[in-house]
Design a protein around this motif. Structure first.
Motif, PDB file in Angstrom:
ATOM      1  N   THR A  78      30.051   2.191   9.129  1.00 45.32           N
ATOM      2  CA  THR A  78      31.145   3.161   9.050  1.00 45.32           C
ATOM      3  C   THR A  78      31.415   3.571   7.608  1.00 45.32           C
ATOM      4  N   TRP A  89      36.248  10.143  12.472  1.00 48.07           N
ATOM      5  CA  TRP A  89      36.085   9.976  13.919  1.00 48.07           C
ATOM      6  C   TRP A  89      34.613   9.936  14.309  1.00 48.07           C
ATOM      7  N   THR A  92      33.101   6.527  13.153  1.00 54.63           N
ATOM      8  CA  THR A  92      33.533   5.456  14.052  1.00 54.63           C
ATOM      9  C   THR A  92      32.811   5.541  15.389  1.00 54.63           C
ATOM     10  N   THR A  93      32.650   6.753  15.917  1.00 57.15           N
ATOM     11  CA  THR A  93      31.944   6.928  17.189  1.00 57.15           C
ATOM     12  C   THR A  93      30.501   6.455  17.085  1.00 57.15           C
ATOM     13  N   LEU A 191      37.642   0.924  15.294  1.00 57.85           N
ATOM     14  CA  LEU A 191      38.550   1.981  14.849  1.00 57.85           C
ATOM     15  C   LEU A 191      39.331   1.538  13.613  1.00 57.85           C
TER      16      LEU A 191
END
Length: 384
Positions: A78, A89, A92-93, A191
């Protein structure tokens, strides 16, 4: 005049207390120190209560700790993606997707290995009956055995072995039953990992030693998994080649199983040895089974018992003895997942109980592997 002398005396004592030079009689007596034996007993009592509580909630705690280890391992992905300018986002995905795929692949391979072995056993019913007869004859020829031994040999049949393997598969399924909770916790941890470096920077201003211990745990866990992955790939390639040369069915599957069990220190290769050894017994009798056991043991002893512990000890700072005792302890506390998490959990305990406190850091050299010889004294003026 006497009152003036008294007032000047009180003023002098007051100034003495402020300057730290008051007479001993004017200072309050120091409270008695707690005896060291009482501190040790209280610490042991607290450890017993804590360990007992962990065993009670092992079904909840083990998946949570597994999610923590996985989140710590993949968090640099990340950070790297965010450093490239990727939106938070999306980074993280990508991280969550990667770790989910790894979990499904490794878990699926483990379940498939046991299931395929159960499927293959009925095809070897005649071979097993013949082996059972030969074993009974050998025991009777040696003049030993008795009815109890003959009854024990008679129970060795495909149905019995399938029942044992079904129990193993049920244990694996029981671990996987917490997968929904594991995946949910892992999602939330990933997250939070996107903003964790900033939070650690803020926390470090108040508690630098605690943050340093947590970072040491994270770095040690990543190094351990990296080393285990590299050696697991080496062992898997060699084991697959050996099984293919010996004619054992499904060599790729058993090689993959040896890669997975390599993450379990010390005894992992024994778990990965059982399926190919059984198939060797059914395919070629005791001679082929013995060949599989000897070659597996030689490969894994050299790589996993001589080379890998030295590299792991240097990478994470735990000796071979501590690693083995960690395996026994955490497997007893948390069950099957405890064996998988033994080294990371020991690193976490070391960071929070030893590294975080300057008064207990002297314990670290006793737990570490490799040489920790003290540095030579520096030469100064007048010293040769």
């Amino acid at each position: 005049m006497a009152q003036g002398v008294a007032r000047s005396g009180r003023a002098a004592r007051f100034r003495g207390r402020l300057n730290g030079t008051a007479p001993r009689a004017a200072l309050a007596p120091a409270p008695p120190a707690v005896p060291r034996g009482a501190v040790v007993l209280l610490g042991m009592a607290g450890a017993v209560v804590t360990i007992g509580g962990m065993r009670v909630v092992a079904g909840f705690l083990a998946p949570l700790l597994l999610a923590l280890m996985l989140a710590v391992t993949v968090s640099p992905l990340t950070t790297w993606l965010r450093g490239l300018g990727t939106p938070t986002w999306l980074a993280t995905t990508a991280t969550v997707t990667t770790v989910y795929l790894l979990l499904f692949l490794l878990g699926g391979a483990l379940v498939l290995s046991v299931a395929r072995l159960i499927d293959l056993l009925p095809a070897y019913a005649d071979e097993l009956a013949s082996l059972r007869g030969d074993l009974t004859g050998a025991v009777e020829a040696l003049g030993g055995g008795g009815q109890s031994v003959r009854d024990l040999i008679a129970t060795v049949e495909p149905g019995t072995i399938e029942s044992v393997l079904a129990d193993v598969l049920g244990t694996v399924a029981g671990v996987a039953s917490n997968s929904i909770f594991l995946l949910a916790v892992l999602l939330f941890m990933c997250l939070d990992a996107a903003h964790l470096p900033d939070r650690l920077e803020v926390a470090q201003r108040e508690r630098p030693q605690v943050v340093g211990a947590l970072r040491s745990f994270a770095q040690g866990t990543r190094r351990y998994l990296l080393v285990s992955t590299i050696f697991g790939l080496i062992v898997a390639v060699i084991d697959t080649g050996v099984l293919w040369a010996l004619g054992i069915p499904l060599p790729l599957l058993w090689g993959l199983l040896s890669f997975i069990t390599n993450y379990i220190p010390n005894i992992g290769f024994v778990i990965g040895l059982i399926p190919p050894a059984l198939l060797g017994l059914f395919e070629g009798g005791p001679d082929l089974m013995l060949s599989v056991i000897v070659l597996y043991s030689v490969v894994n002893f050299v790589i996993q018992s001589i080379i890998q512990p030295k590299v792991v000890g240097d990478a994470v700072g735990l000796s071979t003895t501590v690693s083995f005792l960690s395996l026994v302890f955490w497997a007893w506390v948390l069950g099957p997942l405890g064996a998988l998490l033994a080294i990371p959990l020991s690193l976490l305990a070391k960071g929070l109980l030893v590294d975080v406190d300057p008064a207990t850091r002297w314990i670290a050299p006793l737990l570490s592997g490799g040489s920790t010889a003290p540095a030579a004294p520096r030469s100064g003026p007048g010293r040769r």
